[in-house]
Design an enzyme around this catalytic site. Structure first.
Site, PDB file in Angstrom:
ATOM      1  N   ASP A  35      41.252  82.799  45.888  1.00  0.00           N
ATOM      2  CA  ASP A  35      40.975  81.823  46.952  1.00  0.00           C
ATOM      3  C   ASP A  35      39.800  80.901  46.621  1.00  0.00           C
ATOM      4  O   ASP A  35      39.303  80.172  47.467  1.00  0.00           O
ATOM      5  CB  ASP A  35      40.709  82.539  48.278  1.00  0.00           C
ATOM      6  CG  ASP A  35      39.487  83.455  48.204  1.00  0.00           C
ATOM      7  OD1 ASP A  35      38.811  83.486  47.141  1.00  0.00           O
ATOM      8  OD2 ASP A  35      39.194  84.135  49.202  1.00  0.00           O
ATOM      9  N   GLU A  37      36.735  81.644  45.970  1.00  0.00           N
ATOM     10  CA  GLU A  37      35.378  82.148  46.207  1.00  0.00           C
ATOM     11  C   GLU A  37      34.828  82.681  44.883  1.00  0.00           C
ATOM     12  O   GLU A  37      35.582  83.025  43.974  1.00  0.00           O
ATOM     13  CB  GLU A  37      35.415  83.253  47.271  1.00  0.00           C
ATOM     14  CG  GLU A  37      35.739  82.690  48.653  1.00  0.00           C
ATOM     15  CD  GLU A  37      35.682  83.732  49.761  1.00  0.00           C
ATOM     16  OE1 GLU A  37      35.361  84.911  49.481  1.00  0.00           O
ATOM     17  OE2 GLU A  37      35.976  83.362  50.912  1.00  0.00           O
ATOM     18  N   HIS A 128      10.912  58.988  43.090  1.00  0.00           N
ATOM     19  CA  HIS A 128      10.679  57.573  43.386  1.00  0.00           C
ATOM     20  C   HIS A 128       9.826  57.472  44.642  1.00  0.00           C
ATOM     21  O   HIS A 128       8.619  57.302  44.578  1.00  0.00           O
ATOM     22  CB  HIS A 128      12.027  56.858  43.535  1.00  0.00           C
ATOM     23  CG  HIS A 128      11.892  55.391  43.753  1.00  0.00           C
ATOM     24  ND1 HIS A 128      12.847  54.630  44.377  1.00  0.00           N
ATOM     25  CD2 HIS A 128      10.898  54.536  43.455  1.00  0.00           C
ATOM     26  CE1 HIS A 128      12.444  53.376  44.440  1.00  0.00           C
ATOM     27  NE2 HIS A 128      11.274  53.284  43.883  1.00  0.00           N
ATOM     28  N   ASP A 167      15.330  48.637  35.329  1.00  0.00           N
ATOM     29  CA  ASP A 167      14.886  48.356  36.701  1.00  0.00           C
ATOM     30  C   ASP A 167      13.424  48.747  36.851  1.00  0.00           C
ATOM     31  O   ASP A 167      12.850  49.392  35.969  1.00  0.00           O
ATOM     32  CB  ASP A 167      15.758  49.077  37.734  1.00  0.00           C
ATOM     33  CG  ASP A 167      15.796  50.576  37.526  1.00  0.00           C
ATOM     34  OD1 ASP A 167      14.826  51.140  36.967  1.00  0.00           O
ATOM     35  OD2 ASP A 167      16.785  51.209  37.922  1.00  0.00           O
ATOM     36  N   LYS A 190      16.483  45.195  39.341  1.00  0.00           N
ATOM     37  CA  LYS A 190      17.853  45.586  39.727  1.00  0.00           C
ATOM     38  C   LYS A 190      17.960  45.598  41.239  1.00  0.00           C
ATOM     39  O   LYS A 190      17.038  46.025  41.936  1.00  0.00           O
ATOM     40  CB  LYS A 190      18.134  46.992  39.174  1.00  0.00           C
ATOM     41  CG  LYS A 190      19.486  47.555  39.572  1.00  0.00           C
ATOM     42  CD  LYS A 190      19.784  48.873  38.880  1.00  0.00           C
ATOM     43  CE  LYS A 190      19.168  50.054  39.571  1.00  0.00           C
ATOM     44  NZ  LYS A 190      19.420  51.328  38.885  1.00  0.00           N
ATOM     45  N   ARG A 192      20.677  47.122  43.956  1.00  0.00           N
ATOM     46  CA  ARG A 192      21.908  47.913  44.107  1.00  0.00           C
ATOM     47  C   ARG A 192      22.546  47.580  45.442  1.00  0.00           C
ATOM     48  O   ARG A 192      21.904  47.659  46.481  1.00  0.00           O
ATOM     49  CB  ARG A 192      21.583  49.414  44.017  1.00  0.00           C
ATOM     50  CG  ARG A 192      22.832  50.289  43.998  1.00  0.00           C
ATOM     51  CD  ARG A 192      22.485  51.760  43.823  1.00  0.00           C
ATOM     52  NE  ARG A 192      22.146  52.132  42.463  1.00  0.00           N
ATOM     53  CZ  ARG A 192      23.038  52.346  41.495  1.00  0.00           C
ATOM     54  NH1 ARG A 192      24.328  52.208  41.720  1.00  0.00           N
ATOM     55  NH2 ARG A 192      22.627  52.691  40.297  1.00  0.00           N
ATOM     56  N   ASP A 217      16.517  54.706  30.439  1.00  0.00           N
ATOM     57  CA  ASP A 217      16.502  55.019  31.877  1.00  0.00           C
ATOM     58  C   ASP A 217      16.478  56.536  32.010  1.00  0.00           C
ATOM     59  O   ASP A 217      16.713  57.259  31.029  1.00  0.00           O
ATOM     60  CB  ASP A 217      17.756  54.434  32.541  1.00  0.00           C
ATOM     61  CG  ASP A 217      17.545  54.169  34.029  1.00  0.00           C
ATOM     62  OD1 ASP A 217      16.484  54.548  34.573  1.00  0.00           O
ATOM     63  OD2 ASP A 217      18.447  53.594  34.655  1.00  0.00           O
TER      64      ASP A 217
HETATM   65  C1  R5P Z   1      17.781  54.582  39.548  1.00  0.00           C
HETATM   66  O1  R5P Z   1      17.515  54.944  40.637  1.00  0.00           O
HETATM   67  C2  R5P Z   1      17.870  55.480  38.361  1.00  0.00           C
HETATM   68  O2  R5P Z   1      16.668  55.443  37.638  1.00  0.00           O
HETATM   69  C3  R5P Z   1      19.003  55.038  37.472  1.00  0.00           C
HETATM   70  O3  R5P Z   1      18.801  53.708  37.106  1.00  0.00           O
HETATM   71  C4  R5P Z   1      20.288  55.166  38.203  1.00  0.00           C
HETATM   72  O4  R5P Z   1      20.421  56.447  38.723  1.00  0.00           O
HETATM   73  C5  R5P Z   1      21.462  54.857  37.328  1.00  0.00           C
HETATM   74  O5  R5P Z   1      22.619  54.945  38.095  1.00  0.00           O
HETATM   75  P1  R5P Z   1      23.983  54.296  37.650  1.00  0.00           P
HETATM   76  O6  R5P Z   1      24.314  54.818  36.290  1.00  0.00           O
HETATM   77  O7  R5P Z   1      24.946  54.783  38.690  1.00  0.00           O
HETATM   78  O8  R5P Z   1      23.812  52.823  37.686  1.00  0.00           O
END
Ligand code: R5P
Length: 290
Positions: A35, A37, A128, A167, A190, A192, A217
């Protein structure tokens, strides 16, 4: 005495840690009942030992209960202490309520883990708006930094690099990576607009046109941040970029798209992936020993 206990699919990292720390490599029996689990059994003697459960937390919903059962079972088997080594720590990006009614999952996830472990070790959590892990965890936390490892890799493998943070949030990694690689760095901006939609604005790169762009990043998830940045570099007639990240989260299709646009995609092994070329195992081992 330490036992390094791998959750499923964390055996490679756990083996490296056990070897480096001269510790016992524990065994966890795990399977799914029909199931779906989870069945969990600690198959090693952990009585009176310090148990370090290794579990990277990409795709966390699929593994969190099993992880909690393993921690509980280790305690029931008499472990002196139970620690979590999570090379990648999930759920850190929803760190505030952007819309009314949203769960601030960073806080809830931290609270949940704090209930089951005596301490947490991780690498570059996405901090962040939360300044420090201790703001959300009630257990001791220790954090390793991968930026020096990325910088060293670039120094060894890329001629005349230009480090680019895609970013503002990446400034913290980009500056340290650049310092370590002995290279200049710039940071893009950047915006979003959705999970898979970002708009990146690149600064003027004319001064650096002869250099090899290296995008850095912390996380590649949908890949849109790196993909948009790579398109902008192509539009400026820059060389194909290297693309380096700490955590190889990679949603479906993201890696293949990025690999087509870039010279090479390189990540650390906080999450096992074909792009891993940099190991954080020594960093983690030092934190466990500290
Ligand atoms: C931003 O908040 C992070 O540092 C990365 O830039 C972000 O998580 C990348 O996300 P994605 O690949 O979805 O653009």
């Amino acid at each position: 005495m330490r036992v390094i206990l791998p959750m499923p699919d964390n055996e490679t990292m756990a083996r490296a840690l056990a070897r480096r720390l001269d510790a016992e490599l524990g065994v966890l029996d795990w399977r799914r009942f029909p199931d779906q689990e989870a069945y969990v059994r600690i198959a090693s003697d952990v009585r009176d030992k310090h148990v370090h459960i290794v579990c990277t937390l990409a795709n966390p919903d699929a593994k969190i209960l099993t992880l909690i059962f393993a921690a509980a079972a280790a305690r029931e088997c008499g472990a002196q202490s139970v620690h979590l080594v999570a090379p990648y720590l999930a759920y850190m990006r929803q760190d505030r309520r952007f819309e009314p009614g949203e769960a601030v999952s960073a806080t809830h996830f931290a609270r949940l883990l704090s209930q089951h472990f005596d301490s947490l070790i991780t690498v570059d959590p996405h901090l962040h708006r939360i300044g420090d892990l201790k703001d959300v965890f009630s257990i001791p936390t220790r954090v390793g930094a991968a930026a020096p490892l990325l910088g060293d890799w670039i120094g060894r493998n890329v001629d005349a690099p230009l480090i680019i943070g895609p970013d503002q949030e990446s400034e913290q990694w980009a500056a340290e990576v650049a310092r370590r690689a002995g290279a200049p760095h710039v940071v893009a901006s950047k915006h979003r607009t959705g999970d898979e939609h970002v708009r990146v604005e690149m600064p003027d790169l004319a001064t650096w046109s002869s250099r090899r762009p290296v995008l850095v990043d912390d996380i590649i998830s949908s890949g849109r941040t790196m993909i948009e940045a790579s398109h902008l570099l192509a539009a400026r007639a820059m060389a194909r970029p290297y693309c380096l990240a700490i955590h190889a989260v990679f949603a479906a299709g993201a890696f293949d798209t990025l690999a087509r646009l870039t010279e090479r995609v390189v990540t650390t092994d906080t999450i096992a992936h074909a792009s891993n070329a940099i190991s954080v195992s020594d960093t983690l081992a030092r934190l466990i020993e500290a």
